[in-house]
Enzyme design. Structure first.
Site, PDB file in Angstrom:
ATOM      1  N   ASP A   1       7.989   8.841  12.345  1.00 11.47           N
ATOM      2  CA  ASP A   1       6.877   8.635  11.417  1.00 11.47           C
ATOM      3  C   ASP A   1       6.842   9.806  10.430  1.00 11.47           C
ATOM      4  O   ASP A   1       7.788  10.014   9.694  1.00 11.47           O
ATOM      5  CB  ASP A   1       5.580   8.488  12.219  1.00 11.47           C
ATOM      6  CG  ASP A   1       4.493   7.746  11.464  1.00 11.47           C
ATOM      7  OD1 ASP A   1       4.316   7.999  10.268  1.00 11.47           O
ATOM      8  OD2 ASP A   1       3.791   6.915  12.080  1.00 11.47           O
TER       9      ASP A   1
ATOM     10  N   ARG B   1       0.846  -1.196   0.000  1.00 13.79           N
ATOM     11  CA  ARG B   1       0.000   0.000   0.000  1.00 13.79           C
ATOM     12  C   ARG B   1       0.879   1.242   0.000  1.00 13.79           C
ATOM     13  O   ARG B   1       2.050   1.200   0.377  1.00 13.79           O
ATOM     14  CB  ARG B   1      -0.932   0.020   1.212  1.00 13.79           C
ATOM     15  CG  ARG B   1      -0.245   0.262   2.561  1.00 13.79           C
ATOM     16  CD  ARG B   1      -1.293   0.480   3.637  1.00 13.79           C
ATOM     17  NE  ARG B   1      -0.763   0.664   4.973  1.00 13.79           N
ATOM     18  CZ  ARG B   1      -0.379   1.838   5.489  1.00 13.79           C
ATOM     19  NH1 ARG B   1      -0.412   2.930   4.739  1.00 13.79           N
ATOM     20  NH2 ARG B   1       0.057   1.913   6.739  1.00 13.79           N
TER      21      ARG B   1
ATOM     22  N   ASN C   1       7.977   6.779   5.096  1.00 16.19           N
ATOM     23  CA  ASN C   1       7.245   7.785   5.856  1.00 16.19           C
ATOM     24  C   ASN C   1       7.682   9.199   5.483  1.00 16.19           C
ATOM     25  O   ASN C   1       7.774   9.526   4.316  1.00 16.19           O
ATOM     26  CB  ASN C   1       7.348   7.499   7.358  1.00 16.19           C
ATOM     27  CG  ASN C   1       6.054   6.901   7.892  1.00 16.19           C
ATOM     28  OD1 ASN C   1       4.972   7.404   7.615  1.00 16.19           O
ATOM     29  ND2 ASN C   1       6.159   5.824   8.652  1.00 16.19           N
TER      30      ASN C   1
END
Length: 204
Positions: free
Chosen positions: A111, A13, A61
């Site tokens: 992140d 994804r 990220n």
């Protein structure tokens, strides 16, 4: 549809993405089961051409650029590192990857990120209940604490881009943790001091 990436890979994804100064869109992939090195970082040019820029990525990220657009920040979360590349804005080429800052695991997992108008790098820390700001030389100079475990990304908005918006997640929390963190998965806003800068837009 502008472009497809790995359409034959239902086990992958897309994850974080951002546009550079020239209007190219950068975004990475990851495996649904988060297995190592299954993803990649891609660059989508305005004409619809997609190019693979970094291979063997685990959880792609945060992406952003220095104020002079000569370097690009990038996070592959399990490395615990915010890396930096030399960046050529004319061609979109990236070279000379090296660490910018390393995040101790006790502080969380890096992140999403964003760069403010002073060149500071704001990094959301999954499992760290915080967002860290690093000066352009890599010094940790500010910490925003949150009442939830999983910050995921951050971006500036509001009047004069003075508000820092922080997204969070409730995934991976058990029932007891959800009771302790009723705002997990919510959107937070604070005014940390430095202002943000307007994001670049896709030119396609």
């Amino acid at each position: 549809m502008i472009a497809e990436v790995e359409a034959d890979r239902p086990d992958l994804r897309m994850n974080d993405g951002a546009c550079d100064r020239a209007g190219r869109f950068w975004a990475g992939t990851m495996a649904l089961d988060e297995r190592p090195c299954a993803g990649a970082l891609y660059r989508l040019d305005g004409g619809g051409r997609v190019e693979t820029m970094v291979r063997a990525v685990t959880i792609s990220n945060g992406i952003d650029w220095t104020l002079d657009d000569r370097r690009m920040y990038y996070i592959d979360s399990p490395t615990q590192s915010v890396d930096i590349f030399d960046f050529d804005v004319a061609s979109g080429a990236i070279t000379n990857r090296r660490p910018f800052v390393w995040i101790p695991p006790a502080d969380g997992v890096p992140d999403g990120l964003t760069v403010d108008a002073d060149g500071g790098v704001w990094v959301s820390l999954w499992n760290g209940s915080a967002v860290h700001r690093y000066s352009p030389d890599g010094t940790l100079d500010r910490v925003v604490r949150l009442p939830v475990t999983h910050p995921t990304s951050c971006a500036f908005g509001g009047a004069e881009l003075r508000d820092l918006y922080i997204t969070t997640a409730s995934i991976a929390l058990d029932a007891r943790e959800r009771e302790r963190q009723p705002h997990a998965g919510g959107l937070f806003r604070c005014r940390p001091g430095p202002a943000g800068r307007a994001p670049y837009r896709f030119r396609g």
